[in-house]
Scaffold this active site. Structure first.
Site, mmCIF file in Angstrom:
data_model
loop_
_atom_site.group_PDB
_atom_site.id
_atom_site.type_symbol
_atom_site.label_atom_id
_atom_site.label_comp_id
_atom_site.label_asym_id
_atom_site.label_seq_id
_atom_site.Cartn_x
_atom_site.Cartn_y
_atom_site.Cartn_z
ATOM 1 N N ASN A 64 0.925 -1.137 -0.001
ATOM 2 C CA ASN A 64 0.043 -0.045 0.023
ATOM 3 C C ASN A 64 0.891 1.298 0.108
ATOM 4 O O ASN A 64 0.734 2.168 -0.745
ATOM 5 C CB ASN A 64 -1.094 0.058 1.037
ATOM 6 C CG ASN A 64 -1.870 -1.262 1.577
ATOM 7 O OD1 ASN A 64 -1.398 -2.206 1.515
ATOM 8 N ND2 ASN A 64 -3.037 -1.176 1.085
ATOM 9 N N LYS A 68 0.935 3.763 -2.890
ATOM 10 C CA LYS A 68 0.050 5.115 -2.693
ATOM 11 C C LYS A 68 0.811 6.258 -2.221
ATOM 12 O O LYS A 68 0.033 7.543 -2.200
ATOM 13 C CB LYS A 68 -1.145 4.590 -2.095
ATOM 14 C CG LYS A 68 -2.024 3.661 -2.499
ATOM 15 C CD LYS A 68 -3.071 3.454 -1.647
ATOM 16 C CE LYS A 68 -4.167 2.293 -2.192
ATOM 17 N NZ LYS A 68 -5.185 2.221 -1.259
ATOM 18 N N SER A 153 -1.772 4.778 11.394
ATOM 19 C CA SER A 153 -2.916 4.259 12.229
ATOM 20 C C SER A 153 -2.500 3.136 12.912
ATOM 21 O O SER A 153 -1.557 3.178 13.900
ATOM 22 C CB SER A 153 -3.865 3.593 11.159
ATOM 23 O OG SER A 153 -5.156 3.203 11.826
ATOM 24 N N ASP A 230 -11.143 12.919 10.132
ATOM 25 C CA ASP A 230 -10.915 11.146 10.199
ATOM 26 C C ASP A 230 -12.047 10.587 10.954
ATOM 27 O O ASP A 230 -12.143 11.314 11.996
ATOM 28 C CB ASP A 230 -9.413 11.165 10.927
ATOM 29 C CG ASP A 230 -9.091 9.655 10.945
ATOM 30 O OD1 ASP A 230 -9.718 8.708 11.086
ATOM 31 O OD2 ASP A 230 -7.669 9.478 10.862
ATOM 32 N N HIS A 263 -8.728 9.643 7.027
ATOM 33 C CA HIS A 263 -7.648 8.662 7.489
ATOM 34 C C HIS A 263 -7.126 7.946 6.352
ATOM 35 O O HIS A 263 -6.109 6.936 6.562
ATOM 36 C CB HIS A 263 -8.540 7.534 8.036
ATOM 37 C CG HIS A 263 -7.948 6.615 8.930
ATOM 38 N ND1 HIS A 263 -7.225 7.147 10.315
ATOM 39 C CD2 HIS A 263 -7.522 5.318 8.975
ATOM 40 C CE1 HIS A 263 -6.558 6.262 10.905
ATOM 41 N NE2 HIS A 263 -6.808 5.066 10.125
#
Length: 285
Positions: A64, A68, A153, A230, A263
């Site tokens: 990811n 990204k 996160s 978020d 988020h």
């Protein structure tokens, strides 16, 4: 079982290379993948690259962030290698490991599980011990003694707790929307009760808000970016709790609330250059 990493893909980007590797992890008892972004090297004899570990969030793999975040542009110009591991053991087929998105596969929480059923979930040891050793032994172009750590996160939780427990191993830490007080939020309580059992004192060993009060020699500023829009801010992430804990012990914290951001990786991509520059500064001191 090949413990040495084997290259499985390579893509040029901003003059350097995203390379993906596979290896067998004795710590986790399964095959694991990870990415390294190698910045462009001026010459083979030039200085080794310092490393920045990136820990991803729930449901993510090692792909990811590489696909990204756009972090490679700043990493290329700063001459910092990015190390991006996976988020949990895979392929062990433990009963219930894939029943929910916030526990089990893709949700290792960067701890060492103590409950027998989840004994392979030892992501803390994998990130803090096995992976640095593996890099040191197999990638002479990396200087693993100059390392920093960051994440998003669940990975922000991992970055902060691993940093706080190993202040001698990392030059700096940063996080995007980290789960900073997992003992007091649903994600953390679900994961900790299953991985660590019912003793709350064991949970606190993996809670950045609890840990920060134990250390009084934090010199590098902790950088945290948090999107104000978020949807997890109020019930899962609790950054103000961490802010209060840092204030009590005078731990240097730069906690930035970013209006309108959520988020997602759109938020990460927006501020990642700041984070790379924060770490590059500490790594080059």
């Amino acid at each position: 079982m090949e413990t040495k990493p084997t290259e499985i893909s390579s893509s040029k980007m901003f003059g350097g290379y995203n390379k993906r590797y596979k290896h067998f992890s004795p710590t986790l008892g399964c095959s694991m993948t990870f990415h390294i972004y190698f910045p462009p090297s001026a010459s083979p004899s030039s200085q080794k690259f310092p490393v920045l570990y990136w820990l991803s969030g729930l449901t993510c793999t090692d792909e990811n962030f590489i696909a990204k975040s756009g972090a490679q542009r700043a990493a290329s110009s700063e001459g910092v290698a990015l190390i991006v591991p996976d988020t949990s053991p895979r392929g062990l087929n433990v009963e219930g490991e894939a029943d929910s998105w916030d526990f089990g596969v893709g949700a290792g929480f960067y701890l060492n599980a103590t409950q027998e059923k989840w004994k392979n979930w030892r992501m803390y040891d994998y990130i803090a011990k096995e992976l640095p050793e593996l890099l040191k032994e197999n990638f002479p172009q990396l200087d693993t003694t100059r390392a920093s750590i960051s994440g998003h996160s669940m990975g922000g939780h991992g970055a902060l707790t691993i940093y706080l427990k190993n202040l001698d191993k990392y030059k700096s830490v940063s996080a995007f929307a980290p789960i900073v007080n997992p003992t007091n939020c649903p994600w953390g309580q679900k994961a900790f009760s299953n991985y660590l059992g019912g003793t709350k004192a064991d949970w606190e060993e993996y809670d950045a808000t609890c840990l920060v009060s134990k250390f009084h020699d934090i010199s590098a500023t902790i950088l945290i970016d948090q999107g104000e829009d978020d949807k997890f801010l109020e019930d899962q992430l609790l950054p103000k709790k961490f802010g209060e804990a840092c204030e009590k012990v005078n731990a240097p914290l730069l906690l930035r609330f970013q209006p309108g951001y959520d988020h997602s990786y759109f938020f990460i991509a927006t501020f990642i250059d700041d984070h790379i520059s924060h770490h590059a500064q500490a790594l080059k001191l």
